[in-house]
Motif scaffolding. Structure first.
Motif, PDB file in Angstrom:
ATOM      1  N   GLU A 161      83.201 -15.461 -32.231  1.00  0.00           N
ATOM      2  CA  GLU A 161      82.141 -16.416 -32.582  1.00  0.00           C
ATOM      3  C   GLU A 161      81.477 -16.077 -33.923  1.00  0.00           C
ATOM      4  OE1 GLU A 161      80.742 -19.147 -31.453  1.00  0.00           O
ATOM      5  OE2 GLU A 161      81.573 -19.457 -29.466  1.00  0.00           O
ATOM      6  N   SER A 351      77.623 -22.702 -30.919  1.00  0.00           N
ATOM      7  CA  SER A 351      78.843 -22.130 -30.362  1.00  0.00           C
ATOM      8  C   SER A 351      80.013 -22.716 -31.114  1.00  0.00           C
ATOM      9  CB  SER A 351      78.964 -22.442 -28.868  1.00  0.00           C
ATOM     10  OG  SER A 351      80.223 -21.997 -28.388  1.00  0.00           O
ATOM     11  N   ALA A 358      77.833 -17.645 -28.389  1.00  0.00           N
ATOM     12  CA  ALA A 358      77.049 -18.415 -29.344  1.00  0.00           C
ATOM     13  C   ALA A 358      76.553 -17.494 -30.444  1.00  0.00           C
ATOM     14  CB  ALA A 358      75.873 -19.109 -28.664  1.00  0.00           C
TER      15      ALA A 358
END
Length: 365
Positions: A161, A351, A358
């Motif tokens: 992420e 996200s 996230a």
């Protein structure tokens, strides 16, 4: 990469499948294909597609149009597909699309200096690959998944992420070069407006057609700002055209830029009133400056007032979705809803993959 969204954003309840897709899924899942296999395939697609996108952008930023020299392993399969032109897809001209996952990994190894910021710590990345390749083999050979396979891929996506955010946000952290300080052909030609086409079109296009131009640069996280933007590795040019009362025909625009297509990294068309071209500063600066002029003429010729020239807020969601689908079906470099132009430093929390992770705090890079 999935369409980016905030974890707090409400999700739509209606089906996003077309009728043919929905009918096929109902016929196959779960009676023929385990539903976990469908989810696993979707997550693997997301992971591998992102890795290909990342490699593409960093190689283009590093080598410009010569990026393809590192991908000769793809040429055999690609030439075989070339014989079936009636079956060509948007990926047909993308050599990365012809490499197996196991063939992508050596590229990652050889370009670790450019890619490491977006991946994991080196030992963690290398250790993760053996398990991921086992999952890939099960998918490729239509074997039933291990009960932990989906969790393994989603954990990898969560771990990526932060790097995916940095990759896209740095693409959109842009600045306008100062003509008094920089003397490269793009800066002098289009920001100082000394290029013959700039002198001919900038004011004319704004006054007569309501078309404006914005030229900026961004820097990849692994690069440093150079003293000159000529042959500058790790720097991207972003050339955006904004059409106030006109709508662009993406197919016509792409055809009109055929002669400079090898220089184009991306063509962004988020809606009919915007066309953004990305170029690599590693390429010849004069060639890029001339290419901007051709893009300007092409945008004017491939756009029209009247039917279809409505603002994005006036377009029905289904109409906009179909417009974007048609645009992205033309070529892999054309993007209409990608994180490469959506994500910036203001899109937090976000996200990137929707796999349970996230980015909530702006990372440093």
């Amino acid at each position: 990469m999935s369409t980016s969204y905030s974890p707090d954003q409400p999700q739509q309840s209606q089906s996003w499948f077309g009728p043919e897709t929905e009918a096929a899924l109902h016929a196959v899942v779960p009676n023929v294909m385990p539903e976990q296999s469908l989810a696993l395939y979707a997550r693997w697609w997301q992971l591998e597609a992102w890795l290909r996108e990342l490699i593409y952008v960093e190689l283009r930023a590093l080598h410009g149009a010569r990026w393809i020299d590192e991908l000769r392993a793809a040429s055999g399969r690609q030439s075989q597909d070339g014989a079936f032109s009636h079956m060509s897809t948007a990926d047909s001209e993308n050599p990365l699309a012809y490499l197996d996952y196991s063939q992508l990994l050596p590229i990652v190894d050889s370009r670790w200096d450019q890619l490491q910021y977006a991946l994991l710590e080196r030992k963690s990345w290398d250790g993760r690959q053996e398990e991921l390749k086992r999952v890939r083999h099960r998918i490729g050979h239509i074997r039933r998944p291990h009960r932990d396979d989906l969790a393994r891929i989603e954990q990898t996506l969560r771990d990526l992420e932060r790097g995916a955010f940095i990759a896209c946000a740095s693409y959109n952290r842009r600045m306008a070069p100062r003509p008094g300080k920089l003397t490269d052909p793009v800066t002098t030609g289009w920001i100082a407006a000394e290029h013959p086409t700039a002198q001919r079109l900038i004011r004319h296009a704004e006054m007569r057609y309501g078309v404006s131009l914005d030229v900026e640069v961004s820097r990849r996280p692994w690069a440093t700002w150079p003293n000159s933007l000529e042959s500058a590795k790790g720097v991207l040019w972003h050339v955006d055209f904004f059409l106030r009362d006109r709508a662009v025909n993406v197919s016509a625009l792409w055809n009109a830029t055929r002669s400079i297509r090898s220089l184009i990294v991306h063509l962004h068309v988020s809606d009919p009133h915007h066309a953004g071209f990305t170029f690599s500063a590693a390429d010849d600066a004069k060639a890029i400056s001339d290419a901007v002029g051709l893009c300007f003429d092409s945008v004017l010729h491939a756009s029209r007032r009247g039917h279809g020239a409505r603002g994005i807020t006036d377009m029905d969601d289904c109409v906009l979705k179909e417009w974007r689908n048609r645009a992205e079906s033309i070529d892999y470099r054309i993007m209409s809803r990608s994180g490469w132009y959506i994500v910036d430093e203001t899109t937090i929390p976000i996200s990137m993959f929707g796999a349970g992770g996230a980015v909530e705090i702006l990372p440093n890079w």
